[in-house]
Enzyme design. Structure first.
Site, mmCIF file in Angstrom:
data_model
loop_
_atom_site.group_PDB
_atom_site.id
_atom_site.type_symbol
_atom_site.label_atom_id
_atom_site.label_comp_id
_atom_site.label_asym_id
_atom_site.label_seq_id
_atom_site.Cartn_x
_atom_site.Cartn_y
_atom_site.Cartn_z
ATOM 1 N N GLY A 1 1.178 -1.461 0.119
ATOM 2 C CA GLY A 1 0.258 0.010 0.206
ATOM 3 C C GLY A 1 0.640 1.761 -0.232
ATOM 4 O O GLY A 1 0.471 2.426 0.116
ATOM 5 N N ARG A 2 2.070 1.183 -0.026
ATOM 6 C CA ARG A 2 2.912 2.554 0.179
ATOM 7 C C ARG A 2 4.479 1.883 0.035
ATOM 8 O O ARG A 2 5.721 1.877 0.540
ATOM 9 C CB ARG A 2 2.648 3.161 1.801
ATOM 10 C CG ARG A 2 2.716 2.068 3.101
ATOM 11 C CD ARG A 2 3.300 3.193 4.035
ATOM 12 N NE ARG A 2 3.787 2.233 5.241
ATOM 13 C CZ ARG A 2 3.727 2.241 6.353
ATOM 14 N NH1 ARG A 2 3.954 4.005 6.817
ATOM 15 N NH2 ARG A 2 3.146 2.128 7.687
ATOM 16 N N LYS B 1 9.594 2.792 0.517
ATOM 17 C CA LYS B 1 8.679 2.703 1.218
ATOM 18 C C LYS B 1 8.611 4.566 1.621
ATOM 19 O O LYS B 1 8.803 5.596 2.224
ATOM 20 C CB LYS B 1 8.782 2.289 2.420
ATOM 21 C CG LYS B 1 7.498 1.915 3.204
ATOM 22 C CD LYS B 1 8.498 1.244 4.328
ATOM 23 C CE LYS B 1 7.421 0.937 5.362
ATOM 24 N NZ LYS B 1 8.022 -0.459 6.526
ATOM 25 N N ASP C 1 2.067 -11.013 6.617
ATOM 26 C CA ASP C 1 2.438 -10.697 5.537
ATOM 27 C C ASP C 1 3.751 -10.074 5.818
ATOM 28 O O ASP C 1 4.150 -8.954 4.978
ATOM 29 C CB ASP C 1 1.507 -9.760 4.662
ATOM 30 C CG ASP C 1 1.397 -8.806 5.837
ATOM 31 O OD1 ASP C 1 0.569 -9.121 7.062
ATOM 32 O OD2 ASP C 1 1.011 -7.599 6.362
ATOM 33 N N ARG D 1 6.930 -11.841 -0.203
ATOM 34 C CA ARG D 1 6.291 -12.260 1.580
ATOM 35 C C ARG D 1 5.268 -14.022 1.558
ATOM 36 O O ARG D 1 4.724 -14.203 0.509
ATOM 37 C CB ARG D 1 5.506 -11.125 2.072
ATOM 38 C CG ARG D 1 6.408 -9.872 1.946
ATOM 39 C CD ARG D 1 5.284 -9.070 1.500
ATOM 40 N NE ARG D 1 6.098 -7.388 1.514
ATOM 41 C CZ ARG D 1 6.415 -6.988 2.466
ATOM 42 N NH1 ARG D 1 5.801 -7.177 4.077
ATOM 43 N NH2 ARG D 1 6.944 -6.365 2.285
ATOM 44 N N ASP E 1 10.281 -4.934 6.782
ATOM 45 C CA ASP E 1 8.430 -4.514 7.656
ATOM 46 C C ASP E 1 8.589 -4.117 9.096
ATOM 47 O O ASP E 1 8.473 -4.581 10.302
ATOM 48 C CB ASP E 1 7.678 -4.912 7.164
ATOM 49 C CG ASP E 1 7.124 -5.046 6.394
ATOM 50 O OD1 ASP E 1 7.804 -4.325 4.900
ATOM 51 O OD2 ASP E 1 6.036 -5.427 5.896
ATOM 52 N N ASP F 1 -2.611 6.429 2.817
ATOM 53 C CA ASP F 1 -2.784 7.091 1.686
ATOM 54 C C ASP F 1 -0.921 6.813 1.117
ATOM 55 O O ASP F 1 -0.585 7.772 0.779
ATOM 56 C CB ASP F 1 -2.094 9.010 2.996
ATOM 57 C CG ASP F 1 -1.535 9.121 4.068
ATOM 58 O OD1 ASP F 1 -0.530 7.768 3.751
ATOM 59 O OD2 ASP F 1 -1.166 9.814 4.133
ATOM 60 N N GLY F 2 -0.160 6.144 1.855
ATOM 61 C CA GLY F 2 0.265 5.432 0.273
ATOM 62 C C GLY F 2 1.891 6.413 1.041
ATOM 63 O O GLY F 2 3.391 6.379 0.642
ATOM 64 N N ARG G 1 14.532 0.805 -0.055
ATOM 65 C CA ARG G 1 15.194 -0.573 0.940
ATOM 66 C C ARG G 1 15.411 -1.283 -0.094
ATOM 67 O O ARG G 1 15.305 -1.144 -1.363
ATOM 68 C CB ARG G 1 13.609 -1.083 1.392
ATOM 69 C CG ARG G 1 12.204 -0.531 2.129
ATOM 70 C CD ARG G 1 11.487 -1.276 3.374
ATOM 71 N NE ARG G 1 10.597 -2.149 2.886
ATOM 72 C CZ ARG G 1 9.696 -2.964 2.558
ATOM 73 N NH1 ARG G 1 9.551 -2.575 4.279
ATOM 74 N NH2 ARG G 1 8.585 -2.916 2.304
HETATM 75 P P1 AMP Z 1 3.143 -2.605 7.625
HETATM 76 O O1 AMP Z 1 2.108 -2.609 9.222
HETATM 77 O O2 AMP Z 1 3.734 -1.795 7.694
HETATM 78 O O3 AMP Z 1 3.215 -4.191 7.267
HETATM 79 O O4 AMP Z 1 1.329 -2.530 6.991
HETATM 80 C C1 AMP Z 1 0.408 -3.520 6.648
HETATM 81 C C2 AMP Z 1 -0.771 -2.975 5.254
HETATM 82 O O5 AMP Z 1 -1.435 -1.544 5.389
HETATM 83 C C3 AMP Z 1 0.729 -3.576 4.419
HETATM 84 O O6 AMP Z 1 -0.608 -4.044 2.991
HETATM 85 C C4 AMP Z 1 0.454 -1.736 3.607
HETATM 86 O O7 AMP Z 1 0.618 -1.622 3.087
HETATM 87 C C5 AMP Z 1 -0.403 -1.279 4.234
HETATM 88 N N1 AMP Z 1 -0.234 0.253 4.392
HETATM 89 C C6 AMP Z 1 0.067 0.374 5.348
HETATM 90 N N2 AMP Z 1 0.461 2.135 6.681
HETATM 91 C C7 AMP Z 1 -0.410 2.426 5.421
HETATM 92 C C8 AMP Z 1 -0.316 4.036 4.385
HETATM 93 N N3 AMP Z 1 -0.108 4.807 4.951
HETATM 94 N N4 AMP Z 1 -1.006 3.693 2.994
HETATM 95 C C9 AMP Z 1 -1.540 2.632 2.115
HETATM 96 N N5 AMP Z 1 -1.155 1.491 3.433
HETATM 97 C C10 AMP Z 1 -0.337 1.013 4.498
HETATM 98 MG MG MG Z 2 4.193 -5.037 6.088
#
Ligand code: AMP
Ligand code: MG
Length: 530
Positions: free
Chosen positions: A113-114, A133, A290, A210, A300, A145-146, A203
């Site tokens: 997502g980001r 990232k 994931d 994953r 992550d 928001d990405g 990164r």
């Molecule tokens: P993480 O906890 O960073 O491993 O993220 C878990 C999931 O949420 C993944 O699919 C990320 O891409 C998504 N995600 C986390 N933060 C954001 C963000 N600000 N915008 C879009 N997707 C996000």
């Molecule tokens: Mg993640």
């Protein structure tokens, strides 16, 4: 968006070459699109430009993997690329699709997502993906928001490189760039959102595939694509298995032997990974499927933390404070649970999954073997039993020692008296541990030293017990300063942590956590907001 060529940036001997057989060319990738379900294994995604980019840190060591120098990274072209202001001419950028189990529950499609892969390259005989990232939304952003905030980006940048220097398998971090734009975050999930500076980390890893990639395909019942994906992973990233199963790969046969060998390799690297974490007091904090790499590297960095008092039930993640699913002491068990989910997904590609179950049954003994291998040199002995390690853990918990301080000083200890004062000096505990308790454990350790102690014990121990780790409050201090525009603490930590076993002075960076940091939010208690 500008497009640029990087090949000409690397010097002639180590020129980066686009990987023509990589993820982009062998797997289905959907067009760039807004958030929603995606059938393909990824979707093209273009980084959003940073309005006022500023590269505040970079890793020369990571750049060297790519045959790049600090000057290369500081060139305008690389700065454009690493800030999301330009993309490569040779390769379109894309986000990956995967699913996952989050906190034990099936979460369905997640995806990057980001995170956006901006390059998939060959550097000599190695393969690397470069991934930004926090460079803006993708088809997988859901309601996000990405972007990524500066504080979490600093934590990811510093810890990735610190873990590498500690010898722990990890994704690497090439650069940290502030975007010059603020984003809204509700840091403590208490209904008080605030604007925070955003940043982008680049990164680097062989790939960012994953466990959740396989779960996605199995959950959709797409056996053909799952088989093709397994074959892709083996031929791209597991050359030893590929060499053993040349015919299967040539004929596109996803055989039981090949899948079992693939799973076995992931079980081994995951066992070694979690053994490393347990041996240094690192708590990942969000071990969802994931967030598990097929390469057995730490991936992550979110609400991770380092043990202060040795407490197996400790978690840095406030979102997990009730269940403590991802607490320090749970990590080996959770890694096995995650491997079980991977096995379930892989089994969908096969008619007979008995080999996968058998391999899963070997995980615990693999873990203990890997953990003993990490712990023996820390203790200055040639080998150490599971029984002794369990006693050691119980002792460290009872004595509430700071794991890093405790191990680092152990090389200088020769008698029970010295041991007892060392334990007291390493401990966060009041009232103090009795001499009887320390005597009981010292007796066992002394016997082990007599039996299998190494000749050059102190040297070996100091080469395996770091003096410096990225203590939770040190990262917090670096963030506080950086948010005021002062990046000196980041640079100092980066330098000291790149050589964690060598005494470089700076007693304030190797001391036990100060009292003020125990309860300060953002030090040892972190939310998932990032
Ligand atoms: P993480 O906890 O960073 O491993 O993220 C878990 C999931 O949420 C993944 O699919 C990320 O891409 C998504 N995600 C986390 N933060 C954001 C963000 N600000 N915008 C879009 N997707 C996000
Ligand atoms: Mg993640």
């Amino acid at each position: 968006m500008n497009t640029i060529t990087i090949i000409k940036l690397a010097d002639a001997t180590t020129a980066l070459v686009p990987n023509q057989n990589g993820y982009l060319n062998q797997l289905p990738i959907a067009p760039e699109q807004g958030p929603g379900p995606v059938k393909a294994m990824g979707a093209y995604a273009t980084p959003k430009p940073s309005p006022a980019k500023n590269m505040i840190a970079m890793s020369e060591d990571c750049a060297a993997l790519l045959g790049l120098s600090a000057d290369d990274l500081q060139s305008d072209l690389w700065q454009q690329l690493l800030s999301g202001n330009a993309s490569l001419k040779e390769q379109p950028s894309f986000a990956m699709n995967y699913a996952g189990h989050q906190f034990g529950n099936w979460a369905g499609q997640l995806g990057d997502g980001r995170a956006i892969v901006i390059a998939d390259v060959l550097a000599g005989s190695n393969k690397y993906m470069l991934q930004l990232k926090g460079a803006g939304p993708t088809a997988f952003s859901r309601r996000g928001d990405g972007y990524a905030v500066l504080r979490s980006s600093i934590r990811e940048f510093l810890c990735s490189e610190a873990m590498h220097a500690l010898g722990v398998p990890t994704t690497r971090a090439l650069s940290l760039v502030t975007r010059g734009e603020a984003v809204w975050r509700d840091m403590f999930y208490d209904g008080r959102p605030a604007l925070e500076p955003s940043a982008v980390v680049c990164r680097v890893a062989p790939s960012f595939i994953r466990f959740g990639h396989f779960e996605l395909l199995a959950s959709r019942g797409d056996k053909a694509q799952l088989q093709a994906f397994i074959l892709f992973c083996v031929s791209e990233y597991f050359p030893e298995i590929a060499a053993q199963y040349v015919e299967d790969l040539n004929e596109g046969i996803c055989s039981i032997g090949l899948v079992a060998a693939f799973f076995e390799s992931i079980c081994s690297s995951t066992a070694a990974l979690v053994a490393h974490w347990q041996s240094i007091g690192f708590t990942h904090g969000v071990l969802n499927t994931d967030n598990m790499s097929i390469h057995g590297v730490t991936i992550d960095y979110g609400p991770y933390g380092w043990l202060e008092p040795y407490e197996p039930s400790w978690t840095p993640n406030t979102t997990d404070a009730h269940g403590r699913r991802y607490a320090f002491g749970q990590q080996p068990k959770i890694c096995m649970w995650n491997l079980w989910q991977l096995a379930n997904a892989l089994a969908f590609a096969l008619d007979d999954s008995s080999k996968l179950s058998a391999e899963l049954g070997r995980f615990q003994s693999k873990y203990w073997a890997a953990y003993s291998k990490c712990m023996a040199p820390k203790l200055g002995v040639s080998s150490v039993s599971q029984g002794f390690l369990e006693e050691l853990e119980a002792f460290m918990e009872a004595a509430k020692v700071d794991m890093t301080v405790f191990f680092r000083g152990l090389a200088q200890v020769h008698t029970h008296e010295e041991f007892h004062s060392h334990v007291l000096a390493s401990s966060y505990k009041e009232p103090e541990l009795s001499a009887d308790v320390s005597q009981a454990f010292w007796g066992e350790y002394d016997a082990l030293l007599n039996q299998s102690g190494l000749d050059n014990r102190a040297d070996t121990m100091n080469a395996h017990n770091p003096l410096y780790v990225l203590r939770n409050y040190l990262a917090y201090q670096a963030i506080e300063k950086a948010e005021q525009g002062d990046y000196a603490v980041i640079h100092q930590l980066q330098k000291v942590l790149s050589n964690p076993f060598e005494d470089q002075g700076y007693p304030e960076l190797s001391a036990k956590r100060p009292d003020w940091a125990a309860e300060t939010p953002g030090c040892s208690a972190l939310s998932c907001s990032s």
